[in-house]
Design a protein around this motif. Structure first.
Motif, PDB file in Angstrom:
ATOM      1  N   ASN A 236       4.378  -5.471  15.605  1.00 57.27           N
ATOM      2  CA  ASN A 236       3.597  -4.691  14.640  1.00 57.27           C
ATOM      3  C   ASN A 236       4.381  -4.714  13.328  1.00 57.27           C
ATOM      4  OD1 ASN A 236       2.466  -2.648  13.040  1.00 57.27           O
ATOM      5  ND2 ASN A 236       1.742  -1.555  14.847  1.00 57.27           N
ATOM      6  N   THR A 237       4.069  -5.688  12.499  1.00 59.61           N
ATOM      7  CA  THR A 237       4.835  -5.915  11.284  1.00 59.61           C
ATOM      8  C   THR A 237       4.892  -4.686  10.401  1.00 59.61           C
ATOM      9  OG1 THR A 237       4.074  -8.196  11.363  1.00 59.61           O
ATOM     10  CG2 THR A 237       5.104  -7.484   9.327  1.00 59.61           C
ATOM     11  N   ASP A 238       3.754  -4.016  10.284  1.00 59.08           N
ATOM     12  CA  ASP A 238       3.707  -2.847   9.423  1.00 59.08           C
ATOM     13  C   ASP A 238       4.641  -1.747   9.920  1.00 59.08           C
ATOM     14  OD1 ASP A 238       2.516  -1.264   7.272  1.00 59.08           O
ATOM     15  OD2 ASP A 238       1.718  -0.077   8.903  1.00 59.08           O
ATOM     16  N   GLU A 239       4.638  -1.519  11.238  1.00 58.24           N
ATOM     17  CA  GLU A 239       5.522  -0.500  11.808  1.00 58.24           C
ATOM     18  C   GLU A 239       6.984  -0.888  11.589  1.00 58.24           C
ATOM     19  OE1 GLU A 239       5.004   2.415  13.243  1.00 58.24           O
ATOM     20  OE2 GLU A 239       2.843   2.357  13.019  1.00 58.24           O
ATOM     21  N   LEU A 240       7.299  -2.175  11.771  1.00 55.93           N
ATOM     22  CA  LEU A 240       8.681  -2.623  11.589  1.00 55.93           C
ATOM     23  C   LEU A 240       9.134  -2.447  10.142  1.00 55.93           C
ATOM     24  CD1 LEU A 240       8.858  -5.841  13.812  1.00 55.93           C
ATOM     25  CD2 LEU A 240       9.932  -3.632  14.230  1.00 55.93           C
ATOM     26  N   ILE A 241       8.230  -2.739   9.210  1.00 60.30           N
ATOM     27  CA  ILE A 241       8.570  -2.551   7.793  1.00 60.30           C
ATOM     28  C   ILE A 241       8.919  -1.087   7.535  1.00 60.30           C
ATOM     29  CG2 ILE A 241       7.580  -2.494   5.461  1.00 60.30           C
ATOM     30  CD1 ILE A 241       6.059  -5.056   6.195  1.00 60.30           C
ATOM     31  N   GLU A 242       8.079  -0.203   8.072  1.00 60.13           N
ATOM     32  CA  GLU A 242       8.302   1.227   7.862  1.00 60.13           C
ATOM     33  C   GLU A 242       9.602   1.681   8.517  1.00 60.13           C
ATOM     34  OE1 GLU A 242       6.003   5.455   8.761  1.00 60.13           O
ATOM     35  OE2 GLU A 242       4.904   3.563   8.855  1.00 60.13           O
ATOM     36  N   LEU A 243       9.835   1.249   9.753  1.00 61.98           N
ATOM     37  CA  LEU A 243      11.026   1.689  10.492  1.00 61.98           C
ATOM     38  C   LEU A 243      12.297   1.091   9.910  1.00 61.98           C
ATOM     39  CD1 LEU A 243       9.440   1.393  14.031  1.00 61.98           C
ATOM     40  CD2 LEU A 243      10.283   3.515  13.006  1.00 61.98           C
ATOM     41  N   TYR A 244      12.286  -0.217   9.616  1.00 60.05           N
ATOM     42  CA  TYR A 244      13.472  -0.838   9.034  1.00 60.05           C
ATOM     43  C   TYR A 244      13.773  -0.245   7.667  1.00 60.05           C
ATOM     44  CZ  TYR A 244      13.270  -4.535  12.624  1.00 60.05           C
ATOM     45  OH  TYR A 244      13.280  -5.229  13.803  1.00 60.05           O
TER      46      TYR A 244
ATOM     47  N   GLY B 201      -2.748  -7.183   6.554  1.00 62.03           N
ATOM     48  CA  GLY B 201      -1.334  -7.401   6.272  1.00 62.03           C
ATOM     49  C   GLY B 201      -0.456  -6.194   6.536  1.00 62.03           C
ATOM     50  N   GLY B 202      -1.019  -5.096   6.999  1.00 59.03           N
ATOM     51  CA  GLY B 202      -0.252  -3.880   7.264  1.00 59.03           C
ATOM     52  C   GLY B 202      -1.028  -2.677   6.766  1.00 59.03           C
ATOM     53  N   LYS B 203      -0.431  -1.504   6.904  1.00 58.89           N
ATOM     54  CA  LYS B 203      -1.073  -0.294   6.409  1.00 58.89           C
ATOM     55  C   LYS B 203      -1.137  -0.326   4.894  1.00 58.89           C
ATOM     56  CE  LYS B 203       0.570   2.685  10.188  1.00 58.89           C
ATOM     57  NZ  LYS B 203       1.438   3.834  10.506  1.00 58.89           N
ATOM     58  N   HIS B 204      -2.084   0.439   4.356  1.00 55.75           N
ATOM     59  CA  HIS B 204      -2.278   0.425   2.900  1.00 55.75           C
ATOM     60  C   HIS B 204      -1.974   1.775   2.263  1.00 55.75           C
ATOM     61  CE1 HIS B 204      -4.056  -3.512   3.525  1.00 55.75           C
ATOM     62  NE2 HIS B 204      -4.792  -2.978   4.490  1.00 55.75           N
ATOM     63  N   ASP B 205      -1.282   2.668   3.005  1.00 56.46           N
ATOM     64  CA  ASP B 205      -0.837   3.923   2.407  1.00 56.46           C
ATOM     65  C   ASP B 205       0.363   3.646   1.500  1.00 56.46           C
ATOM     66  OD1 ASP B 205       1.843   4.835   4.111  1.00 56.46           O
ATOM     67  OD2 ASP B 205       0.461   3.576   5.240  1.00 56.46           O
ATOM     68  N   MET B 206       0.655   4.567   0.608  1.00 50.92           N
ATOM     69  CA  MET B 206       1.670   4.317  -0.414  1.00 50.92           C
ATOM     70  C   MET B 206       3.064   4.098   0.163  1.00 50.92           C
ATOM     71  SD  MET B 206       2.674   6.459  -3.810  1.00 50.92           S
ATOM     72  CE  MET B 206       3.707   7.564  -2.876  1.00 50.92           C
ATOM     73  N   ASP B 207       3.450   4.898   1.157  1.00 50.63           N
ATOM     74  CA  ASP B 207       4.785   4.738   1.726  1.00 50.63           C
ATOM     75  C   ASP B 207       4.972   3.341   2.306  1.00 50.63           C
ATOM     76  OD1 ASP B 207       5.230   7.316   0.992  1.00 50.63           O
ATOM     77  OD2 ASP B 207       5.324   8.143   3.010  1.00 50.63           O
ATOM     78  N   SER B 208       3.953   2.841   3.018  1.00 49.00           N
ATOM     79  CA  SER B 208       4.036   1.500   3.611  1.00 49.00           C
ATOM     80  C   SER B 208       4.066   0.432   2.537  1.00 49.00           C
ATOM     81  CB  SER B 208       2.844   1.260   4.549  1.00 49.00           C
ATOM     82  OG  SER B 208       2.855   2.179   5.615  1.00 49.00           O
ATOM     83  N   LEU B 209       3.251   0.593   1.501  1.00 51.07           N
ATOM     84  CA  LEU B 209       3.226  -0.391   0.417  1.00 51.07           C
ATOM     85  C   LEU B 209       4.557  -0.413  -0.335  1.00 51.07           C
ATOM     86  CD1 LEU B 209      -0.358   0.121  -1.081  1.00 51.07           C
ATOM     87  CD2 LEU B 209       0.399  -1.497   0.654  1.00 51.07           C
TER      88      LEU B 209
ATOM     89  N   HIS C  25      11.411   0.025  -1.106  1.00 51.63           N
ATOM     90  CA  HIS C  25      11.832   1.377  -1.469  1.00 51.63           C
ATOM     91  C   HIS C  25      11.251   2.378  -0.479  1.00 51.63           C
ATOM     92  CE1 HIS C  25      12.624   4.992  -3.804  1.00 51.63           C
ATOM     93  NE2 HIS C  25      11.334   5.293  -3.740  1.00 51.63           N
ATOM     94  N   SER C  26      12.074   3.283   0.003  1.00 53.60           N
ATOM     95  CA  SER C  26      11.620   4.324   0.923  1.00 53.60           C
ATOM     96  C   SER C  26      11.332   5.594   0.124  1.00 53.60           C
ATOM     97  CB  SER C  26      12.693   4.579   1.989  1.00 53.60           C
ATOM     98  OG  SER C  26      12.238   5.520   2.921  1.00 53.60           O
ATOM     99  N   CYS C  27      10.054   5.960   0.063  1.00 53.81           N
ATOM    100  CA  CYS C  27       9.652   7.149  -0.709  1.00 53.81           C
ATOM    101  C   CYS C  27      10.080   8.435   0.009  1.00 53.81           C
ATOM    102  CB  CYS C  27       8.133   7.179  -0.877  1.00 53.81           C
ATOM    103  SG  CYS C  27       7.468   5.825  -1.850  1.00 53.81           S
ATOM    104  N   ILE C  28      10.193   9.494  -0.756  1.00 57.42           N
ATOM    105  CA  ILE C  28      10.393  10.817  -0.158  1.00 57.42           C
ATOM    106  C   ILE C  28       9.140  11.098   0.677  1.00 57.42           C
ATOM    107  CG2 ILE C  28      10.733  13.275  -0.598  1.00 57.42           C
ATOM    108  CD1 ILE C  28      11.654  12.462  -3.466  1.00 57.42           C
ATOM    109  N   SER C  29       9.321  11.405   1.954  1.00 56.44           N
ATOM    110  CA  SER C  29       8.158  11.684   2.788  1.00 56.44           C
ATOM    111  C   SER C  29       7.764  13.147   2.641  1.00 56.44           C
ATOM    112  CB  SER C  29       8.464  11.375   4.258  1.00 56.44           C
ATOM    113  OG  SER C  29       9.350  12.334   4.791  1.00 56.44           O
TER     114      SER C  29
ATOM    115  N   ASP D  28       5.472   9.656  -6.670  1.00 61.65           N
ATOM    116  CA  ASP D  28       4.170   9.120  -6.280  1.00 61.65           C
ATOM    117  C   ASP D  28       3.529   8.349  -7.432  1.00 61.65           C
ATOM    118  OD1 ASP D  28       4.369  10.138  -3.774  1.00 61.65           O
ATOM    119  OD2 ASP D  28       2.804  11.654  -3.976  1.00 61.65           O
ATOM    120  N   ALA D  29       3.565   8.943  -8.614  1.00 59.12           N
ATOM    121  CA  ALA D  29       2.963   8.281  -9.782  1.00 59.12           C
ATOM    122  C   ALA D  29       3.759   7.046 -10.179  1.00 59.12           C
ATOM    123  CB  ALA D  29       2.884   9.266 -10.946  1.00 59.12           C
ATOM    124  N   ASP D  30       5.088   7.165 -10.188  1.00 58.43           N
ATOM    125  CA  ASP D  30       5.950   6.047 -10.571  1.00 58.43           C
ATOM    126  C   ASP D  30       5.763   4.863  -9.622  1.00 58.43           C
ATOM    127  OD1 ASP D  30       7.935   4.454 -11.655  1.00 58.43           O
ATOM    128  OD2 ASP D  30       9.589   5.570 -10.736  1.00 58.43           O
ATOM    129  N   VAL D  31       5.822   5.129  -8.324  1.00 62.57           N
ATOM    130  CA  VAL D  31       5.681   4.068  -7.326  1.00 62.57           C
ATOM    131  C   VAL D  31       4.296   3.440  -7.411  1.00 62.57           C
ATOM    132  CG1 VAL D  31       5.496   3.647  -4.842  1.00 62.57           C
ATOM    133  CG2 VAL D  31       7.453   4.907  -5.749  1.00 62.57           C
TER     134      VAL D  31
END
Length: 931
Positions: free
Chosen positions: A271-279, A455-463, A470-474, A503-506
């Protein structure tokens, strides 16, 4: 050196890996919140293992929480072991998440240890002749080695087969348990026999044999001649109970009850999207970069490594810019006074495009209150304006009404370009304050979706992780979790402001990356700029309009369904001759197959008879109980999902139900809906139609439904260019009767109802890649007859066959297919080495252009209809719902005929095909009558 078996079942002792990794890797590894050394170490060893050995069957096994049967047998078992360190315990969940995201089966079985699970799987596989490779550092596992089972120590790379065990321990695998029982184990607190070490144990076992033989031949021990042999018999006698207890404690169970058999332990695609988020969250940068640079996350064995080491995926997926960014949150501003706000207002006005985001106290756009707004005008330049934080006194934050009054002109200025992440939500929130947001020119969620929907999730943190590294503040970091989670208005400003401004900057940074790639492809640019983004305000209006629901009608239906459920339950109990839980697959399995002896149609991965819907449907043709269960399940789902739930979802202010439409979920471009899901209300059965009867029009209005007739078949005719198919549609023939006439070779007026039914099954089946086996099952005919039917179809419609072959070939070559309008539909498994997945991708390749084109057409129709309503239809018609190929309206009764004709005209003009695009309309007091 021991030979490595080919294509083995690989069983990995995850618990052994875990502690070794924790102590072997630097303790300083952390992502800022938790240590990550154990996670990194285990994943690194797993990757190494997968590079060394090629196998489709693999599992990672861990000890489960809690006590095991050995603790019950001997309360002092492992009593000397300290509890798991906190720095290790906190790494378990992220480690498990990564392993699952890597596509590896993960097993934890309560009440036993990982050794027992591995032993059971290895034993069963070995008996079936399957080669097994166990990766562990635990010497106890040597007892499992046989002609098919081999051990490997990943840390030392030592491979141990039967001869290896003898070489290392001086005894064969069959005597390892005796060896462990004699020596005991201080770490596990297994008592053993005092005074017996490895040399003494080896001498005893070599000289006489296993534990039972030793006690049967105590008089021979003194003659063995090892040091202490003269007194050893007495020690054994004195510690006989401990010796046999130790034997039981050291014995690995080979009969653990498992949900899945060894043959079902198959690797799946990562699950590429999950791996991107976790890594990203754990700051494993090299592995993150590996995926961001085009990898799929799959690890390939060394013999096939090199240029082809990554699993195949669409070439476009690696083209997008993914350079890492460094964000300095200390540069963000918090706007607390009018002068600073006015300065920022000037920045917004003078910018070519600015990022905009709202912060609210709810995810429900119908009730969300505005807590603050944030902007970004260039990368790194962002600000947050708090307007309704609870703990701030009014003078400490700007007045919400004043801020919105100042923002209203720029937010409603269509020439002032805005970009956001899911701006539909922000537009809906602003509408509650009398602001009609315009100038929505870009949306990063939609840009990512159009570029690659799968290609993966389309929420901002994943993108942010995927494209900016960059890992956003969750939100959980600043608001907490669960029941105690704060709403945004309760969050302290020193945490709320950086979160909101980021959020706006990213969003602006993502827009700058994504827009470059969208702009490089004219077709994608058209889909993005002329279909998806313009649809945002349309969907916002539809959602806010909502649909009127007759709660009383649904309540009555719920009571009737409850009575029918009771009746079905009683009948099922009578047929089964016992009571049972109607929702329990295990109990149903026992009754259908063990008690009643019904034929087993299909098995689960663990080898037990399946009771899924497909199986029950087949059994229901011949047996009464499966038929009762199917009806029960269907009604219970309708009751819980719709008749019970919909009345509770009526908004008290509007008296209507308001769904949420999602543009960036399905692979093909179709919209989906949630809370409630309006796409899945059944139309083919009476109970589903009765639910639609509760969707009503207010006094003086009618519900009007307009849907496209056989749109996907028409699209197939257009795409394939088949002459006979085109002619049938152009002449307005009934397509199913025409198909039957072509196949049978008779006049269309001679086609029977049964012949038409068969032709219909073929027409629609081909769109979804149905096989001859599937057609045979659906029509209740033999597979050979079904194949002949399909062969004749393709003889009569050769253009369809050519289209299908060309599409498969094109998909395999370029990794994607396109809709008529250029929407790209990626197929990451089109070159999969797994035959079933590849075939599924080929079926999707054929269907996706048709379903995707239909999605494009209905979206274009919505844009045309909404524009007309805004310009001419106000007060007379409202667009309420979009369901697949259908639009549902609320129309003033006095204007019904005129509006019905106009909407049909607009919908039929949404695309130019080589066959007529037909929109059929109906109306009534409720949604069901409108069909």
């Amino acid at each position: 050196m021991a030979r490595i078996p080919e294509n083995p079942l690989i069983l990995i002792d995850g618990s052994s890996y875990l502690y070794r990794a924790f102590h072997a890797y630097p303790e300083t590894m952390t992502n800022g919140d938790i240590p990550t050394n154990a996670v990194y170490g285990v994943v690194n060893m797993l990757r190494s293992m997968m590079r060394q050995f090629s196998s489709e069957r693999i599992a990672v096994v861990f000890d489960a929480k809690g006590k095991t049967f050995r603790d019950e047998m001997y309360p002092q078992y492992k009593a000397n072991r300290p509890p798991m360190p906190d720095d290790l315990r906190c790494q378990i969940e992220p480690l498990y998440n990564i392993i699952r995201a890597m596509g590896l089966p993960l097993i934890c079985v309560p009440g036993v240890e990982a050794d027992d699970v591995i032993g059971t799987l290895a034993s069963k596989a070995s008996k079936a002749g399957q080669a097994v490779l166990i990766s562990t550092g635990d010497k106890d596992m040597a007892q499992l080695v046989d002609d098919n089972v081999t051990l490997i120590n990943t840390m030392t790379n030592v491979v141990m087969d039967r001869e290896g065990v003898i070489e290392k321990f001086g005894i064969p695998p069959e005597l390892i348990i005796d060896y462990l029982a004699l020596m005991g184990d201080k770490v596990d607190n297994i008592p053993g026999v005092p005074g017996v070490g490895d040399k003494t144990a080896t001498a005893l076992l070599q000289g006489i044999g296993g534990l039972k033989k030793l006690y049967d031949n105590l008089d021979q021990i003194a003659d063995l001649g090892f040091r202490g042999s003269k007194t050893m018999a007495n020690k054994l006698v004195e510690n006989k109970e401990n010796a046999f207890l130790s034997y039981e404690l050291a014995t690995i169970k080979l009969d653990v009850e498992l949900e899945s058999g060894y043959d079902s332990l198959l690797k799946s695609d990562p699950n590429t999207d999950e791996l991107i988020e976790l890594y990203g969250k754990l700051v494993f940068k090299s592995w993150l970069n590996e995926i961001l640079e085009g990898g799929s996350g799959a690890i390939v064995a060394s013999e096939t490594s090199g240029a082809n080491s990554r699993t195949e995926q669409s070439s476009a997926a690696s083209e997008i810019e993914t350079s890492a960014v460094t964000i300095d949150r200390s540069r963000y501003e918090t706007i607390l006074d009018q002068e600073t706000f006015n300065t920022w207002l000037e920045k917004l006005t003078s910018s070519d495009v600015f990022a905009f985001d709202t912060e609210t106290d709810s995810l429900d756009y119908m009730v969300a209150n505005l807590v603050g707004v944030s902007f970004a005008v260039e990368e790194g330049v962002a600000a947050y304006v708090p307007v309704a934080h609870d703990y701030l006194d009014a003078p400490e934050q700007l007045d919400r009404s004043w801020v919105l009054e100042k923002l209203k002109p720029i937010l409603e200025d269509d020439s002032q370009s805005k970009v956001g992440q899911n701006l539909k939500y922000d537009a809906s929130v602003l509408a509650r304050y009398g602001i009609e947001m315009k100038g929505i020119k870009h949306d990063t969620m939609l840009a990512s979706y159009v570029y690659n929907s799968v290609g993966g999730k389309h929420d901002m943190d994943s993108l942010a992780l995927r494209f900016l590294q960059h890992s956003c503040i969750s939100f959980e970091q600043i608001a907490g979790k669960g029941k105690k989670q704060l709403t945004f208005n309760q969050i302290e400003l020193d945490q709320a402001s950086p979160y909101a401004a980021e959020d706006a900057d990213v969003t602006l940074r993502l827009h700058n990356r994504l827009s470059k790639n969208i702009n490089q492809d004219d077709k994608l640019k058209v889909i993005y700029e002329q279909v998806e983004v313009p649809l945002v305000p349309v969907l916002s209006r539809i959602e806010r309009t909502g649909v009127l629901i007759d709660a009383m009608k649904l309540a009555t239906q719920s009571k009737e369904i409850a009575l029918r459920l009771d009746e079905l339950e009683r009948k099922a109990f009578e047929v089964a001759e016992q009571e049972f839980n109607m929702n329990s697959p295990k109990q149903l399995q026992a009754i259908l197959f063990d008690k009643m002896g019904l034929p087993v149609i299909k098995k689960t991965p663990s080898g037990t008879p399946s009771t899924n819907e497909e199986v029950l449907q087949e059994l229901a043709l011949d047996y009464p109980l499966p038929k009762l269960i199917l009806e029960y399940r269907g009604l219970a789902k309708l009751k819980s999902t719709y008749t019970d739930k919909l009345p509770k979802m009526i908004n008290p202010q509007t008296g209507r139900v308001h769904t949420s439409y999602h543009q960036a979920v399905t692979a093909t471009g179709r919209l989906s809906s949630t809370d409630p899901n309006l796409q899945n209300i059944p139309i083919r059965n009476e109970q589903g139609r009765r639910i639609r009867q509760a969707f009503i029009a207010p006094q003086g209005y009618k519900i009007m439904a307009v849907d496209y007739s056989q749109i996907e078949l028409r699209i197939m005719a257009h795409l394939s260019g088949d002459k006979a198919l085109l002619e049938a549609f152009q002449q307005g023939k009934d397509i199913h009767s025409a198909t039957a006439a072509e196949i049978i070779g008779v006049g269309i007026d001679k086609v029977s109802a049964e012949q038409r039914r068969r032709a219909k099954a073929v027409n629609f089946g081909l769109i979804y890649g149905m096989s001859a086996f599937g057609l045979a099952k659906q029509l209740g005919i033999g597979r050979h007859e079904a194949q002949q039917y399909m062969d004749t179809y393709f003889e009569r419609y050769p253009g369809v066959m050519q289209y299908m072959e060309d599409t498969r070939s094109m998909a395999s070559e370029q990794g994607y297919v396109e809709t008529l309008f250029g929407r790209r539909l990626h197929l990451p498994e089109i070159k999969s080495r797994n035959g079933m997945r590849r075939k599924a991708a080929e079926r999707a390749a054929i269907n996706a252009p048709m379903q995707g084109t239909a999605a494009d057409i209905i979206k274009k129709a919505m844009l045309l209809v909404d524009k007309w309503i805004e310009e001419e239809g106000h007060g007379r018609v409202k667009l309420l719902m979009q369901v697949h190929d259908e639009l549902v309206f609320e129309v003033k009764e006095s204007a019904l005929a005129q509006i019905e004709n106009k909407v049909q005209e607009l919908m039929e003009s949404a695309a130019n095909l080589d066959v007529p695009l037909v929109a059929e309309a109906g109306h009534g007091d409720n949604w069901d009558q409108a069909h």
